[in-house]
Motif scaffolding. Structure first.
Motif, PDB file in Angstrom:
ATOM      1  N   SER A 187     -52.219 -18.793   2.283  1.00 18.39           N
ATOM      2  CA  SER A 187     -53.611 -17.648   1.619  1.00 18.39           C
ATOM      3  C   SER A 187     -53.854 -16.655   2.590  1.00 18.39           C
ATOM      4  O   SER A 187     -54.678 -16.616   3.574  1.00 18.39           O
ATOM      5  CB  SER A 187     -54.592 -18.515   0.769  1.00 18.39           C
ATOM      6  OG  SER A 187     -55.297 -17.708   0.416  1.00 18.39           O
ATOM      7  N   VAL A 188     -53.603 -15.405   1.865  1.00 17.19           N
ATOM      8  CA  VAL A 188     -53.850 -13.898   2.703  1.00 17.19           C
ATOM      9  C   VAL A 188     -55.744 -13.935   2.513  1.00 17.19           C
ATOM     10  O   VAL A 188     -55.861 -13.377   3.477  1.00 17.19           O
ATOM     11  CB  VAL A 188     -53.568 -12.751   2.453  1.00 17.19           C
ATOM     12  CG1 VAL A 188     -53.928 -11.244   3.081  1.00 17.19           C
ATOM     13  CG2 VAL A 188     -51.547 -13.091   3.346  1.00 17.19           C
ATOM     14  N   GLN A 244     -57.028 -15.716   4.300  1.00 16.53           N
ATOM     15  CA  GLN A 244     -57.154 -15.386   6.117  1.00 16.53           C
ATOM     16  C   GLN A 244     -58.371 -14.135   6.203  1.00 16.53           C
ATOM     17  O   GLN A 244     -58.888 -14.438   7.076  1.00 16.53           O
ATOM     18  CB  GLN A 244     -55.944 -14.786   6.342  1.00 16.53           C
ATOM     19  CG  GLN A 244     -54.577 -16.236   6.354  1.00 16.53           C
ATOM     20  CD  GLN A 244     -53.440 -14.940   6.551  1.00 16.53           C
ATOM     21  OE1 GLN A 244     -53.372 -14.143   6.671  1.00 16.53           O
ATOM     22  NE2 GLN A 244     -52.606 -15.405   6.356  1.00 16.53           N
ATOM     23  N   GLN A 245     -58.361 -13.644   4.895  1.00 13.77           N
ATOM     24  CA  GLN A 245     -59.243 -12.489   5.091  1.00 13.77           C
ATOM     25  C   GLN A 245     -60.711 -13.046   5.371  1.00 13.77           C
ATOM     26  O   GLN A 245     -61.624 -12.361   6.365  1.00 13.77           O
ATOM     27  CB  GLN A 245     -59.291 -11.606   4.225  1.00 13.77           C
ATOM     28  CG  GLN A 245     -60.704 -10.249   3.942  1.00 13.77           C
ATOM     29  CD  GLN A 245     -60.374  -9.379   5.281  1.00 13.77           C
ATOM     30  OE1 GLN A 245     -59.178  -9.474   5.750  1.00 13.77           O
ATOM     31  NE2 GLN A 245     -61.270  -8.898   5.812  1.00 13.77           N
ATOM     32  N   LEU A 301     -51.357 -15.066  12.357  1.00 11.55           N
ATOM     33  CA  LEU A 301     -51.448 -14.915  11.322  1.00 11.55           C
ATOM     34  C   LEU A 301     -52.023 -12.965  11.136  1.00 11.55           C
ATOM     35  O   LEU A 301     -52.094 -11.660  10.746  1.00 11.55           O
ATOM     36  CB  LEU A 301     -51.501 -15.189  10.034  1.00 11.55           C
ATOM     37  CG  LEU A 301     -51.432 -16.347  10.035  1.00 11.55           C
ATOM     38  CD1 LEU A 301     -51.496 -17.181   8.863  1.00 11.55           C
ATOM     39  CD2 LEU A 301     -49.763 -16.134   9.653  1.00 11.55           C
ATOM     40  N   ARG A 302     -53.254 -13.202  12.296  1.00 10.30           N
ATOM     41  CA  ARG A 302     -54.429 -11.935  11.854  1.00 10.30           C
ATOM     42  C   ARG A 302     -54.674 -10.951  13.474  1.00 10.30           C
ATOM     43  O   ARG A 302     -54.931 -11.671  14.623  1.00 10.30           O
ATOM     44  CB  ARG A 302     -55.497 -12.240  11.845  1.00 10.30           C
ATOM     45  CG  ARG A 302     -56.047 -12.356  11.080  1.00 10.30           C
ATOM     46  CD  ARG A 302     -55.863 -11.827   9.447  1.00 10.30           C
ATOM     47  NE  ARG A 302     -56.860 -11.525   9.543  1.00 10.30           N
ATOM     48  CZ  ARG A 302     -57.395  -9.595   8.387  1.00 10.30           C
ATOM     49  NH1 ARG A 302     -56.966 -10.385   7.244  1.00 10.30           N
ATOM     50  NH2 ARG A 302     -58.299  -9.455   8.649  1.00 10.30           N
TER      51      ARG A 302
END
Length: 513
Positions: free
Chosen positions: A134-135, A138-139, A178-179
């Motif tokens: 899930s993006v 992540q945020q 991922l970031r």
């Protein structure tokens, strides 16, 4: 197991009844990875219901059972809406005992019982799945400073809690993979490089005998245990991600040389299986590729162990391990881009910067030529294998092999041609704008030969063409020459074999509807 039944039990508030139903659901779906699209809305409500139970229950068995169910559901990225919220991430982080921004209440520092530890592990597993799939999650993780909290959490995890440490490291790897902004923060603010270095040092039981020199393993040294090997690989992967970020002044050479020293030690160790040893060495090589090349002197500068006078007293044991690793990857013949190019790049750059490494690799890969009757790509030596890769179909692979050999030749065009042949080297020389500097090329262009067909009649041209066809046919029948094709893996093969490999399987579909 009907989702409606479970949701009704959740709404009724009987957590003991919910626990029993979830245990049955988990047993039935433990190996489920594909879900029915028709029940998507019901599964979204199911996720929300599980979070409700997790917030109201304080029984470890009920919590771990709910988390196992949520982990199963989190394999489906379409139903993660309720979990990928600030409230959802805070709930999971709290159960994993990670201090994050916005969490209310106190967290226990470490699980006191097996049941409590199971809750922490399942919460970490859920976070891994949710962050990966899930993006929005992540945020949210970035906003609540999940990675920073995870670093503080890792500081307090004792070596006896193996799974907690393992999945904490795995979550840190995912967040940093991922970031890109998380990578920079971990390196600049959270002290993650030092933290992960310390974890590797403890896990691999490193004992220093010099500034960056670890006690070498003895023949009777036991292999790394499977548990410690898992931890080491997760730490290496996370450290690889973090060291990809800009290192301007955050880490001094001392810290980076410590990493190189620990990585050198790991390359000298073995695990319980050959495949796991190769996997661990692969992660170590990836990490070494991220370090400034000036810090790679640690690989050969081990004063206590000593080295070879031939190479200025430097120890080249690790360089030989890298060379053996490279040859093993070439022999496998698959996944060259990810499996082979990192070690090629590492040896190329270290050879370019460190004279002793280049000299040793040159002696092993390009020894003095004795038999020049065979073409350079024919044979089973390391040189032959690398020369074959110079015409590989994958650009990164052929450039990597060519660049490595070119550096070993001290970037001398004449020496490269001597060891690889003109045709194999042409691609590299053209890319570097050096083709015009080749003496063989200049002889041809400076004195163009006359066209022998200019004075021929049409009948003579037809005769010569038929004669050429007959000669080629005769040589083919004697197998002195044969038409070639390219296999799927980029290597050359007889045309018949290549066509057979690349041909689609015969279709069994009929023309009917």
């Amino acid at each position: 197991m009907s989702l409606t039944t479970i949701l009704s039990e959740i709404d009724g508030g009987d957590d003991k009844g919910v626990e029993k139903l979830l245990q049955k659901y988990n047993t039935e779906n433990r190996h489920t990875f594909a879900f029915d699209h028709k029940e998507e809305n019901a599964r979204i409500k199911f996720c929300q219901g599980l979070l409700t139970v997790l917030r109201r229950s304080d029984h470890p068995l009920c919590q771990s059972t709910c988390l196992e169910t949520l982990r199963i559901l989190s394999r489906d990225k379409r139903v993660l809406g309720p979990v990928a919220t600030k409230e959802g991430i805070l709930t999971l982080a709290g159960l994993a005992r990670i201090h994050v921004v916005g969490h209310d209440g106190e967290l226990l520092e470490e699980a006191q019982s097996a049941e409590e530890e199971r809750v922490v592990v399942e919460a970490l597993k859920c976070l891994c799945n949710v962050v990966f799939n899930s993006v929005p999650a992540q945020q949210v993780g970035t906003e609540v400073k999940l990675a920073e909290g995870l670093c503080a959490h890792l500081h307090s995890v004792s070596s006896s809690h193996h799974e907690v440490g393992l999945f904490s490291l795995r979550l840190l790897f995912l967040l940093s993979a991922l970031r890109t902004d998380v990578r920079g923060m971990l390196r600049k603010e959270a002290g993650a490089v030092r933290l992960l270095t310390d974890i590797l040092e403890r896990t691999l039981d490193v004992h220093w005998v010099g500034p960056y020199e670890a006690t070498p393993p003895k023949p009777e040294t036991l292999p790394i245990s499977p548990e410690n090997n898992e931890l080491a690989m997760e730490a290496l992967k996370a450290l690889f991600n973090i060291t990809m970020s800009d290192s301007s002044n955050e880490d001094n050479d001392h810290q980076l040389r410590l990493i190189a020293g620990i990585t050198r030690h790991l390359l000298m160790l073995k695990t319980n299986t050959e495949d796991k040893t190769e996997e661990a060495h692969s992660h170590a090589i990836n990490l070494l590729s991220n370090l400034p090349v000036r810090c790679l002197d640690v690989l050969i500068d081990v004063p206590v162990q000593g080295g070879m006078e031939t190479y200025g007293g430097k120890n080249v044991d690790t360089v030989q391990i890298l060379l053996d690793f490279m040859e093993k990857r070439i022999d496998k013949g698959i996944n060259y881009k990810e499996g082979l190019t990192p070690v090629l790049s590492l040896m190329t750059e270290s050879s370019r910067y460190h004279r002793e490494i280049r000299r040793y690799l040159k002696a092993q890969v390009l020894p003095p030529l004795k038999d020049v009757k065979e073409r350079p790509e024919i044979g089973s030596t390391v040189r032959n294998k690398l020369v074959r890769l110079m015409t590989h179909i994958d650009m990164a692979v052929k450039q990597g092999a060519a660049e490595f050999l070119f550096v070993l030749c001290k970037e001398s065009v004449d020496n490269l041609l001597k060891y690889t042949g003109y045709g194999n080297a042409a691609g590299l020389l053209m890319a570097r704008g050096l083709l015009a500097g080749v003496s063989f090329y200049e002889c041809i262009t400076a004195h163009p030969m006359p066209n022998p067909m200019e004075e021929m009649t049409e009948e003579q041209k037809d005769y010569e063409a038929q004669k050429l066809v007959s000669m080629i046919d005769e040589l083919s029948r004697k197998e002195l020459i044969r038409p070639m094709g390219v296999r799927k893996d980029g290597t050359l093969a007889p045309l018949g074999e290549a066509i057979h490999e690349c041909s689609p399987p015969p279709s069994s579909d009929s023309d009917s509807d």
